[in-house]
Design a protein around this motif. Structure first.
Motif, PDB file in Angstrom:
ATOM      1  N   TYR A 163      33.863  28.509  22.173  1.00  0.00           N
ATOM      2  CA  TYR A 163      35.697  28.333  20.769  1.00  0.00           C
ATOM      3  C   TYR A 163      35.261  26.893  19.925  1.00  0.00           C
ATOM      4  CZ  TYR A 163      39.190  29.978  24.188  1.00  0.00           C
ATOM      5  OH  TYR A 163      39.427  31.100  25.485  1.00  0.00           O
ATOM      6  N   LYS A 164      34.029  27.085  19.746  1.00  0.00           N
ATOM      7  CA  LYS A 164      32.683  25.655  18.925  1.00  0.00           C
ATOM      8  C   LYS A 164      33.809  24.473  19.282  1.00  0.00           C
ATOM      9  CE  LYS A 164      30.616  29.840  16.172  1.00  0.00           C
ATOM     10  NZ  LYS A 164      31.496  30.163  15.363  1.00  0.00           N
ATOM     11  N   LYS A 165      34.326  23.685  19.807  1.00  0.00           N
ATOM     12  CA  LYS A 165      35.537  23.132  19.490  1.00  0.00           C
ATOM     13  C   LYS A 165      35.479  21.227  21.271  1.00  0.00           C
ATOM     14  CE  LYS A 165      40.581  23.102  19.258  1.00  0.00           C
ATOM     15  NZ  LYS A 165      42.024  22.911  19.369  1.00  0.00           N
TER      16      LYS A 165
ATOM     17  N   ARG B 180      37.270  19.588  23.792  1.00  0.00           N
ATOM     18  CA  ARG B 180      38.990  19.167  24.444  1.00  0.00           C
ATOM     19  C   ARG B 180      38.846  17.902  25.099  1.00  0.00           C
ATOM     20  NH1 ARG B 180      43.029  22.473  23.174  1.00  0.00           N
ATOM     21  NH2 ARG B 180      43.602  21.059  22.521  1.00  0.00           N
TER      22      ARG B 180
ATOM     23  N   ASN C  22      43.887  30.450  27.583  1.00  0.00           N
ATOM     24  CA  ASN C  22      42.831  30.071  25.975  1.00  0.00           C
ATOM     25  C   ASN C  22      44.506  29.430  25.447  1.00  0.00           C
ATOM     26  OD1 ASN C  22      42.116  31.827  23.827  1.00  0.00           O
ATOM     27  ND2 ASN C  22      44.161  32.290  22.991  1.00  0.00           N
TER      28      ASN C  22
ATOM     29  N   LEU D 282      43.990  26.333  25.302  1.00  0.00           N
ATOM     30  CA  LEU D 282      42.033  25.860  25.174  1.00  0.00           C
ATOM     31  C   LEU D 282      42.411  26.080  23.076  1.00  0.00           C
ATOM     32  CD1 LEU D 282      39.360  27.738  27.235  1.00  0.00           C
ATOM     33  CD2 LEU D 282      39.497  25.342  27.305  1.00  0.00           C
ATOM     34  N   GLN D 283      42.540  26.602  23.037  1.00  0.00           N
ATOM     35  CA  GLN D 283      43.091  27.543  22.018  1.00  0.00           C
ATOM     36  C   GLN D 283      45.032  27.467  20.800  1.00  0.00           C
ATOM     37  OE1 GLN D 283      41.523  31.339  21.023  1.00  0.00           O
ATOM     38  NE2 GLN D 283      40.298  30.456  18.854  1.00  0.00           N
TER      39      GLN D 283
ATOM     40  N   PRO E 294      41.557  36.280  24.564  1.00  0.00           N
ATOM     41  CA  PRO E 294      40.892  35.889  23.381  1.00  0.00           C
ATOM     42  C   PRO E 294      39.914  36.789  22.282  1.00  0.00           C
ATOM     43  CG  PRO E 294      39.988  34.182  25.479  1.00  0.00           C
ATOM     44  CD  PRO E 294      41.442  35.254  25.882  1.00  0.00           C
TER      45      PRO E 294
ATOM     46  N   TYR F 119      48.719  21.876  11.281  1.00  0.00           N
ATOM     47  CA  TYR F 119      48.367  22.857  12.819  1.00  0.00           C
ATOM     48  C   TYR F 119      46.534  21.895  12.517  1.00  0.00           C
ATOM     49  CZ  TYR F 119      45.849  24.917  16.592  1.00  0.00           C
ATOM     50  OH  TYR F 119      45.316  25.125  18.025  1.00  0.00           O
TER      51      TYR F 119
ATOM     52  N   PHE G 263      45.839  17.915  15.437  1.00  0.00           N
ATOM     53  CA  PHE G 263      44.242  18.058  15.640  1.00  0.00           C
ATOM     54  C   PHE G 263      43.375  16.200  14.974  1.00  0.00           C
ATOM     55  CE2 PHE G 263      39.609  18.458  14.803  1.00  0.00           C
ATOM     56  CZ  PHE G 263      39.638  18.803  15.915  1.00  0.00           C
TER      57      PHE G 263
ATOM     58  N   GLU H   7      36.422  23.371  11.962  1.00  0.00           N
ATOM     59  CA  GLU H   7      35.473  24.808  11.994  1.00  0.00           C
ATOM     60  C   GLU H   7      37.044  25.054  12.479  1.00  0.00           C
ATOM     61  OE1 GLU H   7      32.097  27.345  12.597  1.00  0.00           O
ATOM     62  OE2 GLU H   7      31.870  25.760  11.924  1.00  0.00           O
ATOM     63  N   ALA H   8      37.080  25.625  13.865  1.00  0.00           N
ATOM     64  CA  ALA H   8      38.111  25.441  14.549  1.00  0.00           C
ATOM     65  C   ALA H   8      39.626  25.158  14.665  1.00  0.00           C
ATOM     66  CB  ALA H   8      37.736  25.703  16.448  1.00  0.00           C
TER      67      ALA H   8
ATOM     68  N   GLU I  90      42.460  28.608  13.762  1.00  0.00           N
ATOM     69  CA  GLU I  90      43.488  28.435  14.838  1.00  0.00           C
ATOM     70  C   GLU I  90      44.137  28.097  14.437  1.00  0.00           C
ATOM     71  OE1 GLU I  90      42.458  25.233  17.843  1.00  0.00           O
ATOM     72  OE2 GLU I  90      40.928  26.370  18.570  1.00  0.00           O
TER      73      GLU I  90
END
Lengths: 239, 915
Positions: free
Chosen positions: A93-95, A97, B486, B489-490, B496, B612, B616, B676-677, B681
């Motif tokens: 996920y390159k993140k 958390r 997911n 996480l995302q 995913p 978004y 973050f 980047e993420a 997303e």
């Protein structure tokens, strides 16, 4: 006369037990920082053994853990800054958390070890100890959780090597005395007066046949780990 | 032969024979106490059947057979006091070593977005309390929980209790029941699932047999004494089956063969059927001894006269039981083999021990005149003989009509046939149907690499397609669980995009038992748990076929996500399936619009992406802490959606002297790395939101959630199209299993067992009788009444809608074995008769014994129908009725086909009327 002696022993026992427990705490916390490379092998009835690889850096209460196996976990990194501040980096996920875990008593990655099992570093502040028995080489302490203490196991029967005050066996029990888990720590390796077990095993009695071995493949105490290692930047970028 | 018989029952030989028999069979019987018992009801599953093998493998892999479900109704499932009680019950179950794991609402782990930023691993229902509205929202958002562990109306709980592998289901069921009853009133408690049902069937059948067998045996003894009017003779005749049963059980113990549920009925069968041989011998003996006066000589004459017919009758019964060896269920083969052995022992003892003791004790009875039953039966036979042609037509018509009706008997394993209305399993079934939509599951096992997104998408599509099938309540699958992770996480609940992300999501699920029911540790095999509502057998057949059809489509290869036009078609088809799973059926016009929508790329709204990214940056997850720099935060969020060269733009925003001790370049690099993420997303979410709005324009009835789901499908399949061609279907295999499939396999097995055992039994009986009477014609004649009985009984089953199942598939062999005796004795008596009307003479001589035996067997079996065990009720009731029918058809059929008398040897009827 005998009764009086027995009474005196009973009165003296708790204090002795607590003193012994403090010595245990002192013996297992002589390090400033540590690095471990572990192989964790989980055995469950009817299933093939599952192996996890992990490297753990510790500085005070901070921990930086990196999984090296299995493939699905490889590259996953966990940073614990305090009991309430934990971050995870998942390469897919390159993140980074932040993780708030409220289930630390649950099995770690499905193993017999819980996150709590690896987090407890001192016992005398959480438990009241009573000397149960002793022989030439070992002490057996009965630990009961102090009122208000948040602990994963209400009672512990701890077997301690008398000479170095290193714990060898933990029998974890519930409030009603029923068996929960048994942990064994052995093959201690020492650098100076700092010792660490190289073989550990946790058996979960509530899941008959479920046990997890933790093999310490590499250990370096007090190597001067830098605080910058325990940051989100290192977590995302890697070591 | 005469010398042997003389030695056996001569004045000096008789006591020795008696003693030897007692010692041999007593010693053999002593081993019966050491017999082991096999409680495993799964042993009754047909061997080698593909569906049964699949059922065993799938359940071993996913533990379906080891799950007991505990349920109870409450006023308010979200009330803290009720949750506390549920938690206590879950923990109490979890503590027991006989229980592997208990899953309830109170210990479900959850990975969810943390309102404070980041993710949280938590218990879905925290022990330290939570606002009711928050809890309700949490649960309602989880279809894997809502409707599964707590009812949709929050009025009932369900706990899934897993047994440790290889544990004894009865012990497990007992422990779970005990623990549950310690927390919940037993009247409110409902238990369901394989361990409870199998324990119930086993225990009620065993209890019925334990309770009723002594009564059945006592009834048999009483009837024999009344009919025989000779206490000592009747008791002597009953010692033979008693010793025979002991001998057979002793032989089983010596051979190391465990007893089973069906074998528990052996004593009733042996006492009912096996007592007839000794009675026939003694009946003839009393007649002869009344004339000769010498017991030893009378017994020798008796054995020479009736011995062959008793042996033939015994062998036909044994043949009927040995036909069980043609069945594909080991316990039934064991039953057939050892009950046949018990009968063989009874037969041997009836021809050795019984005569020897009768001679030793010099038994004799006072002669009596013809009985009422003899006269009544003779009247019936005379009536038949008066119009044989008409009776033949009638009998043939009855046979044809019965056979036609019998053809309607279908082999259907109805789970309800195993337990009565109001029984605990029936109450459990009704409870779970009322509160949870049902408790019957199908398992669809798929094998492929389920770390690949396209395969998880395939699962989701299959799930949607199955959800639209009538009778399906819900489908649980691992793609749903992975999508949940997911989401944490995302930020979006969907499969995913990459295999690496899926592997990470699986990592979060390691060790969760509820997930182990859905996917194997190597992620190569999954089980889709399809919950079915309460269905009739016919509805179940239709639903099962439709689901198998959907699964076949999935494995046929045309669901593969491909590039170009095919991919577009697949996208639309997938979306339609997802929409239909919501109960909405798009029309042709709407489908065309869906197709147009699927074909074009969605345009993300930059403002959505910016929001978004800003969210973050407000969290603790960025590498750079901008909490003290709100303006910079907003600028960075805006820069994130303003085109290429992000790092350069960030560099221009970050103060020259850097932040928090880090230089400008490092801060810019860290920000770029962090963003980047989130940018990716955020863009995805924006595209989904845009598509979702357009979808709701096309299909206004779509809920927000459903519209988003379809939008994600379009996005995901569009992404997959961009990757290299995938070929999941080439390595995909699928199997459908579960109790309905197993019942179908059992039905097939019951039909095949019925046909094979019927053919073997009839063939063996015909062979034995033809040999005994030295005529194939007589063999057929003696077999004909049984064939007619079978037509009548099975025709009756067809007319009454009674299905052929595990129990009733045993009927034919039992009827053939026990019923054919009557014809053997009647035909033998008729051949031996020297009277003017041989048929009437034979009827008068055999009727008392035939009717006595029919009544004794019928009474013995009829008593077993008073128990609670449904399988026992069916087979015992039908066997009782069949034996009475067999007695009647024997006299009518044989009388309808009078033959020219051909005497080959001086044979005397073995069952003459009582002297």
């Amino acid at each position: 006369m005998m009764s009086l002696a027995a009474l005196a022993l009973c009165i003296a026992a708790p204090a002795d037990g607590q003193a012994h427990l403090q010595k245990v705490d002192e013996a297992i916390n002589r390090w400033t920082d540590q690095f471990f490379s572990y192989e964790m092998i989980d055995h469950q009835p009817g299933k093939s053994p599952r192996t996890l690889g992990l490297e753990v850096h510790m500085l005070g209460e901070k921990r930086f853990t990196q999984f090296t196996a299995p493939a699905e976990m490889k590259g996953t990194r966990i940073l614990i800054l305090s009991p309430t501040r934990m971050y995870v980096y998942l390469p897919a996920y390159k993140k980074v958390r932040r993780v708030a875990s409220h289930v630390s008593a649950q099995g770690l990655m499905g193993t017999a070890y819980a996150s709590d099992d690896l987090a407890v570093e001192t016992y005398s502040d959480l438990y009241t100890a009573k000397l149960k028995s002793q022989d030439d080489t070992n002490l057996v302490l009965d630990l009961v959780a102090k009122k208000g203490a948040t602990v994963p196991y209400p009672q512990i029967e701890m077997t301690v090597e008398k000479k170095r005050y290193l714990p060898k066996k933990f029998v974890y029990k519930d409030t009603d005395g029923s068996l929960m888990k048994t942990e064994r720590r052995g093959a201690y390796k020492c650098v100076g007066d700092i010792c660490a077990p190289t073989k550990m095993q946790m058996e979960d009695h509530r899941r008959p046949g479920h046990k997890t071995q933790l093999l310490n493949k590499k250990w370096k105490p007090n190597s001067g780990l830098k605080p910058s290692l325990f940051t989100k930047r290192t977590l995302q970028k890697g070591l | 032969m005469r010398r042997f018989i003389r030695t056996l029952v001569g004045p000096r030989g008789a006591p020795v024979t008696s003693l030897i028999c007692l010692i041999v069979f007593g010693a053999l019987g002593a081993f019966a106490t050491q017999i082991a018992h096999d409680d495993d009801l799964l042993a009754f599953l047909p061997e080698g059947h593909t569906d049964v093998l699949a059922f065993r493998e799938i359940n071993e892999r996913f533990g379906g057979l080891e799950v007991g479900v505990v349920g109870y109704a409450v006023d308010d499932a979200l009330a803290p006091s009720e949750l506390a009680r549920l938690r206590e019950l879950t923990q109490a179950l979890d503590k027991r070593p006989e229980v592997g794991y208990a899953l309830s609402l109170t210990n479900v782990q959850d990975v969810a977005p943390d309102p404070a930023g980041g993710i949280q691993r938590r218990l879905l229902v925290p022990a330290d309390g939570i606002e009711r509205s928050e809890l309700q929202t949490r649960i309602a958002a989880r279809p894997l929980i809502h409707g599964e562990l707590v009812s949709h109306d929050f009025k009932a709980y369900a706990l899934y209790v897993f047994a440790p592998p290889g544990s004894d289901p009865r012990t497990f069921a007992k422990v779970v029941r005990e623990v549950a009853e310690s927390k919940v009133n037993s009247d409110e408690l409902r238990l369901y699932g394989a361990p409870f049902i199998s324990s119930y069937i086993y225990e009620t059948t065993q209890e019925d047999l334990r309770r009723l067998t002594p009564w059945a045996v006592a009834l048999v003894v009483l009837l024999v004494i009344i009919a025989f009017r000779d206490l000592w003779g009747a008791l002597l005749a009953l010692v033979a089956p008693a010793l025979g049963a002991g001998g057979a059980l002793g032989a089983m113990a010596l051979a190391g063969v465990p007893s089973n549920l069906v074998l528990s009925s052996m004593p009733v069968i042996l006492f009912s059927v096996g007592s007839a041989y000794g009675i026939h011998v003694l009946a003839r003996y009393y007649s002869v001894v009344a004339e000769s006066g010498n017991p030893s000589e009378a017994m020798q004459e008796t054995l020479i006269e009736v011995g062959p017919t008793v042996i033939a009758a015994g062998l036909t019964t044994i043949a009927g039981l040995l036909s069980f060896l043609a069945m594909d269920m080991a316990p039934l083969r064991t039953f057939g083999l050892f009950t046949a052995l018990g009968l063989l022992f009874s037969l041997i003892l009836s021809l050795t021990f019984v005569p020897a003791v009768a001679c030793t004790l010099k038994l004799r009875v006072r002669p009596r005149g013809p009985s009422l039953v003899s006269r009544a039966t003779a009247d019936v036979v005379a009536s038949v003989m008066a119009r044989p042609a008409m009776m033949r037509v009638v009998l043939v018509a009855v046979f044809v009509f019965g056979a036609a009706l019998a053809a309607r008997v279908d082999a259907r394993m109805d789970p309800k046939s195993f337990f009565a209305d109001g029984s605990p399993p029936a109450q459990g079934e009704a409870f779970f149907a009322e509160h949870f939509g049902g408790a019957t599951y199908l398992q669809v096992e798929l094998t492929a690499d389920f770390q690949q997104p396209e395969n998880l998408h395939m699962i989701a599509e299959l799930s949607d397609r199955m959800s639209a099938v009538s009778g399906v309540v819900s489908v649980r699958h691992v793609a749903e669980v992975v999508a949940e992770v997911n989401k944490a996480l995302q930020g979006s609940k969907r499969v995913p995009d990459t295999a690496a992300q899926i592997r990470s999501a699986y990592g979060f699920l390691a060790g969760q038992r509820s997930v182990e029911q859905l996917v194997t540790a190597d992620r190569q095999t999954v089980a889709l748990m399809v919950k079915l509502g309460p269905l009739t057998l016919d509805q179940m057949d239709v639903t099962l076929r439709e689901i198998e059809g959907r699964v076949a489509e999935a494995t046929s290869g045309h669901w593969v996500v491909r590039r170009g036009v095919q991919a577009l078609g697949a996208r639309v088809r997938r979306a339609v399936a997802a929409i239909e799973a919501q109960g909405i059926r798009p029309n042709a016009e709407q489908r065309a619009e869906l197709r147009a929508l699927a074909a074009k790329d969605a345009t993300p709204d930059p403002k959505v992406v910016e929001a978004y990214v800003l969210k973050f940056l407000n969290s603790e997850e960025g590498l750079v802490d901008l909490s003290e720099h709100p303006e910079l935060r907003a600028q960075v969020a805006h820069a994130a959606v303003s085109g290429d060269k992000l790092q350069d733009r960030l560099l221009s925003l970050v103060p020259v002297d850097g932040l928090d001790g880090e230089d400008q370049q490092t801060v810019a690099e860290d920000l770029a790395l962090s963003l980047e993420a989130p940018i990716s997303e955020g863009s995805r979410q924006a595209r989904v939101r845009s598509r979702s709005k357009e979808l709701q324009g096309t299909l206004p009835t779509l809920t927000n959630a459903a519209a988003e789901q379809v939008a994600y499908i379009f996005e995901a399949s569009a992404l997959l199209d961009l990757g290299p061609p995938k070929e999941p279907a080439s390595s995909l295999s699928a199997r459908v299993s579960g109790l309905p499939v197993l019942h179908r396999a059992l039905s097939e097995s019951a039909r095949n067992n019925q046909l094979s055992s019927l053919a073997v039994a009839m063939g063996l009986v015909l062979f034995v009788l033809s040999l005994r009477f030295g005529s194939l014609g007589l063999g057929f004649l003696a077999t004909a009444p049984t064939a007619l009985t079978l037509a009548v009984v099975y025709g009756g089953m067809g007319a009454l809608g009674i299905h052929l199942d595990l129990g009733t598939s045993m009927l034919a062999s039992l009827i053939i074995g026990a019923g054919v005796d009557y014809a053997v004795h009647l035909v033998a008596a008729e051949r031996a008769s020297t009277a003017e009307n041989t048929m009437l003479d034979a009827t008068r001589k055999t009727a008392p014994a035939v009717w006595t035996n029919a009544l004794v067997v019928a009474a013995g079996f009829a008593l077993l129908t008073t128990g609670e065990a449904r399988p026992l009720q069916n087979v015992a009731g039908l066997t009782a009725a069949a034996l009475l029918v067999a007695a009647l058809t024997t006299f009518v059929t044989v009388a309808a086909w009078p033959r020219a008398k051909k005497r080959t040897q001086p044979v005397v009827a073995l069952s003459e009327e009582r002297p």
